[in-house]
Design an enzyme around this catalytic site. Structure first.
Site, PDB file in Angstrom:
ATOM      1  CD  GLU A 165       8.920  -7.627  -8.223  1.00 13.71           C
ATOM      2  OE1 GLU A 165       8.635  -6.493  -8.639  1.00 13.71           O
ATOM      3  OE2 GLU A 165       8.356  -8.148  -7.250  1.00 13.71           O
ATOM      4  CB  CYS A 212      11.097  -1.208 -13.687  1.00 19.29           C
ATOM      5  SG  CYS A 212      11.197  -1.086 -11.895  1.00 19.29           S
TER       6      CYS A 212
HETATM    7  P1  NAD Z   1      16.197  -8.648 -19.458  1.00 16.25           P
HETATM    8  O1  NAD Z   1      14.915  -9.374 -19.318  1.00 16.25           O
HETATM    9  O2  NAD Z   1      16.803  -8.538 -20.807  1.00 16.25           O
HETATM   10  O3  NAD Z   1      17.328  -9.304 -18.536  1.00 16.25           O
HETATM   11  C1  NAD Z   1      17.114  -9.642 -17.162  1.00 16.25           C
HETATM   12  C2  NAD Z   1      17.972 -10.836 -16.791  1.00 16.25           C
HETATM   13  O4  NAD Z   1      17.617 -11.921 -17.631  1.00 16.25           O
HETATM   14  C3  NAD Z   1      19.463 -10.605 -16.958  1.00 16.25           C
HETATM   15  O5  NAD Z   1      20.152 -11.209 -15.879  1.00 16.25           O
HETATM   16  C4  NAD Z   1      19.775 -11.313 -18.270  1.00 16.25           C
HETATM   17  O6  NAD Z   1      21.082 -11.823 -18.263  1.00 16.25           O
HETATM   18  C5  NAD Z   1      18.754 -12.435 -18.290  1.00 16.25           C
HETATM   19  N1  NAD Z   1      18.357 -12.843 -19.655  1.00 16.25           N
HETATM   20  C6  NAD Z   1      18.308 -12.089 -20.778  1.00 16.25           C
HETATM   21  N2  NAD Z   1      17.853 -12.810 -21.828  1.00 16.25           N
HETATM   22  C7  NAD Z   1      17.601 -14.052 -21.364  1.00 16.25           C
HETATM   23  C8  NAD Z   1      17.100 -15.258 -21.961  1.00 16.25           C
HETATM   24  N3  NAD Z   1      16.762 -15.330 -23.250  1.00 16.25           N
HETATM   25  N4  NAD Z   1      16.962 -16.347 -21.174  1.00 16.25           N
HETATM   26  C9  NAD Z   1      17.275 -16.302 -19.870  1.00 16.25           C
HETATM   27  N5  NAD Z   1      17.756 -15.194 -19.251  1.00 16.25           N
HETATM   28  C10 NAD Z   1      17.916 -14.071 -19.980  1.00 16.25           C
HETATM   29  O7  NAD Z   1      15.934  -7.222 -18.811  1.00 16.25           O
HETATM   30  P2  NAD Z   1      16.927  -6.015 -18.741  1.00 16.25           P
HETATM   31  O8  NAD Z   1      17.083  -5.443 -20.109  1.00 16.25           O
HETATM   32  O9  NAD Z   1      18.153  -6.356 -17.976  1.00 16.25           O
HETATM   33  O10 NAD Z   1      16.085  -5.005 -17.841  1.00 16.25           O
HETATM   34  C11 NAD Z   1      15.111  -4.179 -18.353  1.00 16.25           C
HETATM   35  C12 NAD Z   1      13.732  -4.700 -18.079  1.00 16.25           C
HETATM   36  O11 NAD Z   1      13.594  -5.030 -16.716  1.00 16.25           O
HETATM   37  C13 NAD Z   1      12.666  -3.659 -18.339  1.00 16.25           C
HETATM   38  O12 NAD Z   1      11.563  -4.262 -18.952  1.00 16.25           O
HETATM   39  C14 NAD Z   1      12.302  -3.177 -16.947  1.00 16.25           C
HETATM   40  O13 NAD Z   1      11.013  -2.634 -16.834  1.00 16.25           O
HETATM   41  C15 NAD Z   1      12.436  -4.425 -16.173  1.00 16.25           C
HETATM   42  N6  NAD Z   1      12.654  -4.115 -14.782  1.00 16.25           N
HETATM   43  C16 NAD Z   1      11.694  -4.448 -13.882  1.00 16.25           C
HETATM   44  C17 NAD Z   1      11.896  -4.123 -12.541  1.00 16.25           C
HETATM   45  C18 NAD Z   1      10.876  -4.454 -11.500  1.00 16.25           C
HETATM   46  O14 NAD Z   1      11.213  -4.371 -10.331  1.00 16.25           O
HETATM   47  N7  NAD Z   1       9.651  -4.807 -11.837  1.00 16.25           N
HETATM   48  C19 NAD Z   1      13.058  -3.486 -12.149  1.00 16.25           C
HETATM   49  C20 NAD Z   1      14.005  -3.182 -13.111  1.00 16.25           C
HETATM   50  C21 NAD Z   1      13.810  -3.512 -14.425  1.00 16.25           C
END
Ligand code: NAD
Length: 467
Positions: free
Chosen positions: A220, A254
């Site tokens: 997602e 998002c």
């Molecule tokens: P992110 O990808 O930085 O982090 C998401 C998760 O991944 C967190 O639990 C984080 O700890 C983990 N993570 C971060 N870096 C990692 C790595 N290198 N390896 C493994 N795990 C890692 O995203 P965010 O900043 O928390 O959220 C924002 C993003 O999420 C935006 O792009 C937004 O559009 C998207 N989002 C999508 C939805 C959806 O339902 N489609 C909902 C909310 C947010």
């Protein structure tokens, strides 16, 4: 209650704990309907008990107004649980399907089977909802689960660790708090299913890691969600619905409209109407409004303020680093080449671009990665068809923003760069289930048709049956 869920991960220890969870799943106790309903009810009651603390944690992490926290997080999840409890018996029922003539006598059916041990990783922007809504699907489908909340919403993460630990047997549902090292340790392990919500960048990492074990993934993700305003729409209601969807949670949603596309002759009036809507919603000083959230951390505050050059700020633009406050800001004129148009904004900046013909707007969007959401404000049915039928995106609305995900009857998910797989309502149950296909045949009757030797008459009959 157990200590395991909250103790930090030690090398080797994680593998042991996950093995315990796999054994718990293998014991079969998560499968019966009564067990699943009981666990969903336990979750429901825990959320009801913790509600004031969840709202407080969301306030602490994101300055989230209680109304938004209830509507988009706690209430949203409670609704989903209630719906799931009501429909689970019918979802779980064995589904009979037809059997072709060539396989008669016989019958066929589908069994919705739990995957096993599922990993659910959540982001920080709706840190409660995006952790717990997938969990509802995982429980409903009869799985065990490992939860990983985002470290960027620490108050919610800590509270969820407590809630989960006090509600579930840690062999059934566990939660690991922490940053990158914890994510990496988890992703190195074998799961039966991974449900990841977050950025496209990390989504790729998750999928690569999952490929090692051929683990199915739901991603997602995010992206730039366009909002097209057509000629002839009433501007006041259009502006209100765009501003509501964009500036809720200070744009950190998002599916928030990322940018607006409007015909040139309507631009000034639309911006004026959005300015009025902002004033109606948040007053002349949004910083003082209890209904306007804050940016999650300093790094995101810095990133966003670099995307709003003074000469493009036509509404808002005020900032306060000490509070991580960025006023609801409208940017114009903006071109497709500007930095703000290169990546998902994920903050309270709304660029307004212009288009001459709807076909031109469609072409511009088509050249870019497929969005998670798309919004069209239009009263022209031919234009609905042109945009909704002609463009590929996760989901969206005609004449509104965001609300398409607040219903259990529509699947929510992206496509291409905005993700894969979908959930909510029955789709959550299906997402966390394997559809096992069974054909049942009687042993009493055994027609010789398919067996060698394949003499002439058999092929003739086969060709009659299969054409
Ligand atoms: P992110 O990808 O930085 O982090 C998401 C998760 O991944 C967190 O639990 C984080 O700890 C983990 N993570 C971060 N870096 C990692 C790595 N290198 N390896 C493994 N795990 C890692 O995203 P965010 O900043 O928390 O959220 C924002 C993003 O999420 C935006 O792009 C937004 O559009 C998207 N989002 C999508 C939805 C959806 O339902 N489609 C909902 C909310 C947010």
């Amino acid at each position: 209650m157990s200590e395991t869920a909250l103790t930090p991960i030690r090398p080797g220890h994680l593998a042991e704990r996950l093995a315990d969870q796999r054994n718990y799943f293998a014991s079969g106790q998560t499968r019966p309907l009564a067990f699943r309903l009981g666990q969903l009810q336990a979750l429901q009651q825990a959320i009801q008990r913790y509600e004031p603390r969840i709202l407080a944690a969301l306030k602490q992490d994101l300055g989230k107004p209680a109304f938004e926290a209830y509507a988009a997080e706690v209430g949203f999840v409670l609704d989903d649980i209630r719906f799931t409890i009501k429909h689970l018996p019918e979802w779980m029922a064995i589904e009979e399907v037809k059997t072709p003539l060539v396989h008669q006598p016989g019958s066929s059916h589908l069994i919705y089977e739990p995957y096993g041990l599922c990993l659910i990783m959540a982001p920080w922007n709706y840190p409660f909802q995006l952790l717990v809504a997938p969990l509802v699907g995982a429980l409903a489908a009869g799985n065990c689960a490992v939860l990983k909340p985002s470290e960027l919403a620490p108050a919610t993460s800590a509270l969820m660790a407590e809630l989960i630990q006090k509600t579930f047997d840690p062999h059934y549902i566990s939660l690991y708090e922490g940053a990158l090292d914890v994510n990496q340790a988890l992703l190195a392990e074998r799961f039966d299913h991974i449900f990841f919500t977050g950025s496209t960048r990390v989504g790729k990492i998750v999928m690569q890691q999952a490929a090692e074990h051929l683990t199915p993934v739901v991603l997602e993700l995010g992206g730039k969600s366009p909002c097209i305003v057509d000629r002839g729409v009433p501007l006041d209601v259009t502006a209100r619905r765009i501003v509501w969807g964009k500036f809720m949670n200070a744009g950190q949603t998002c599916v928030a409209p990322d940018y607006v596309l409007v015909p040139p002759e309507m631009k000034v009036d639309l911006i004026q109407a959005m300015k009025q809507a902002l004033k109606d919603f948040y007053g002349l000083e949004p910083k003082a409004s209890p209904d306007y959230a804050r940016i999650v951390n300093a790094a995101h505050f810095e990133r966003l303020t670099a995307l709003m050059p003074a000469e493009q700020v036509i509404v808002g633009g005020q900032t306060d680093a000490t509070q991580r406050y960025i006023a609801p800001t409208i940017l114009s004129p903006v071109s497709w080449e500007d930095p703000v148009m290169q990546d998902e904004i994920f903050g309270p900046l709304l660029p307004v671009l212009t288009y001459r013909s709807l076909q031109e707007a469609v072409e511009q969007i088509r050249q870019r990665p497929r969005p998670l959401a798309l919004y069209l404000f239009s009263e022209n049915p031919a234009h609905h068809e042109l945009v909704m039928g002609g463009l590929s995106f996760g989901g969206g609305c005609i004449n509104d923003t965001i609300v398409h995900l607040a219903t259990p009857y529509l699947p929510f998910g992206g496509i291409g760069g905005s993700g894969m797989g979908a959930y909510h309502g029955r789709y959550s149950f299906e997402t966390f289930s394997h559809r096992k296909a069974i054909m049942k045949r009687p042993l009493k009757l055994d027609l010789p048709l398919r067996y060698p030797p394949y003499n002439g008459w058999k092929e003739k009959v086969l060709r009659q049956v299969m054409k």
